[in-house]
Design an enzyme around this catalytic site. Sequence first.
Site, PDB file in Angstrom:
ATOM      1  N   ASP A 141      57.716  86.540  67.362  1.00 23.78           N
ATOM      2  CA  ASP A 141      57.032  85.954  68.526  1.00 23.78           C
ATOM      3  C   ASP A 141      56.420  84.748  68.152  1.00 23.78           C
ATOM      4  O   ASP A 141      56.356  83.781  69.098  1.00 23.78           O
ATOM      5  CB  ASP A 141      55.952  87.220  68.893  1.00 23.78           C
ATOM      6  N   ASP A 201      52.733  86.919  54.746  1.00 18.47           N
ATOM      7  CA  ASP A 201      51.505  86.110  55.115  1.00 18.47           C
ATOM      8  C   ASP A 201      51.555  84.558  54.891  1.00 18.47           C
ATOM      9  O   ASP A 201      51.400  83.804  55.888  1.00 18.47           O
ATOM     10  CB  ASP A 201      50.116  86.665  54.455  1.00 18.47           C
ATOM     11  N   ASP A 244      58.858  91.632  64.237  1.00 17.79           N
ATOM     12  CA  ASP A 244      58.307  91.559  65.309  1.00 17.79           C
ATOM     13  C   ASP A 244      57.536  90.620  65.831  1.00 17.79           C
ATOM     14  O   ASP A 244      57.281  89.773  66.606  1.00 17.79           O
ATOM     15  CB  ASP A 244      57.801  93.261  65.720  1.00 17.79           C
ATOM     16  N   TYR A 303      57.979 101.380  62.823  1.00 14.61           N
ATOM     17  CA  TYR A 303      58.259 101.981  64.382  1.00 14.61           C
ATOM     18  C   TYR A 303      58.998 103.319  64.506  1.00 14.61           C
ATOM     19  O   TYR A 303      58.858 103.882  65.520  1.00 14.61           O
ATOM     20  CB  TYR A 303      58.754 100.919  65.095  1.00 14.61           C
ATOM     21  N   LYS A 314      56.476  91.894  51.580  1.00 11.17           N
ATOM     22  CA  LYS A 314      54.983  92.047  51.070  1.00 11.17           C
ATOM     23  C   LYS A 314      55.333  92.782  49.792  1.00 11.17           C
ATOM     24  O   LYS A 314      54.557  93.716  49.295  1.00 11.17           O
ATOM     25  CB  LYS A 314      54.097  92.744  52.092  1.00 11.17           C
TER      26      LYS A 314
END
Length: 356
Positions: free
Chosen positions: A251, A223, A247, A142, A191
Amino acid sequence: MTKNIAIIRGDGIGPEIIAEAIAVLDKVAEKFGHTFNYKEAPMGGEAIDKFDDPLPQSSLDTCLASDSVLLSAVGGPKWDSVAKEKRPERGLLRLRAGMGLYANVRPATLFDELRDASPLKPSIVDKGIDFVVVRELIGGAYFGEHKTEQRDGEDYASDIMGYSEHEIERIAHVAFQTAQKRRKAVCSVDKANVLDSSKLWRRVVTKVAESYPDVILSHMYVDNCAMQLVRNPAQFDVIVTENLFGDILSDEASMITGSIGMIPSSSLGKGSCGLYEPIHGSAPDIAGTNAANPIGMILSAAMMLRYSFDMPEEADSIEKAVDAVLKAGYRTGDTMSAGKTQLGCHETGKAICDNI
Ligand code: NAD
């Protein structure tokens, strides 16, 4: 005690829910003998309309000069077509960067009274959901270089996900210190089988762990973590991860606890001044209808009292009042189920005030 609080009323349901949080804070001030002074700091759509800037310097200055910042949510369809640099969420990103807020802490707790609201099976929910996501907030994709260019006759876009050691170190410390106050287990999510930034992440987190021998550290690929959150969320205590993964995972974490309207968050940097906001957006679909759930916003105010103002008793009084209102069977539309009594946003805020 006297505290100065910057208020970002926000867009959509923002002004409705923050009014309830302020009423609750006033009630706490009255009960415990504190003075809370509020100063408006327009940001997002409201600021674009008034100042043609989603975060005017005067608002950033107000936030920096305050003891803490309370924010509802910004954005909405009205500002969807404004230029990228002027979009409401740019204001939020600039505020986080301007205040140096690198750690976003989001509890994912299932209220006993709202077990039915979780989309997970009872056999999973019954094991309990009580963990915290610690998300790095001002690094990664970001905040890396964003570029769209022509390559071989077609559009090509890239976003750089980069982390330096000190950025990983400081968020890892937040995670381990959070775990020390809980069940003493940190799961670091990355990852590292593919990304160099994740390989560095894993190396640095492992090194920081040496300073916290009382905390157990595990590593998980992002994942797999997305899957484990719905398969067995009870296994987690503290999850620490980078900005983009955090992020998405936070959620997902909020959804399994029932309603997005219930969850508070805090964003902290070096000092005690933090930014406190519910995790949801400005919900333009229900704005102005008195249907919003103000509890995530009100619990954000409680987090502010606990973490920035060192007022644990005052924070407890808010959390207990929320619990009492839920136990009495009162619900907003988003958490409503058979046999419960539906209240509007304002009436829910009032019921919480009455229980303080
Ligand atoms: P949203 O969180 O605003 O809404 C998603 C759904 O959840 C909607 O159906 C909404 O009605 C419901 N909902 C959200 N909060 C609720 C509450 N307190 N009570 C009851 N129901 C609630 O997400 P979205 O629709 O994707 O985004 C709407 C706007 O909010 C967009 O402009 C987006 O950019 C912005 N947004 C802002 C923030 C922020 O300020 N931190 C975060 C996310 C989205």
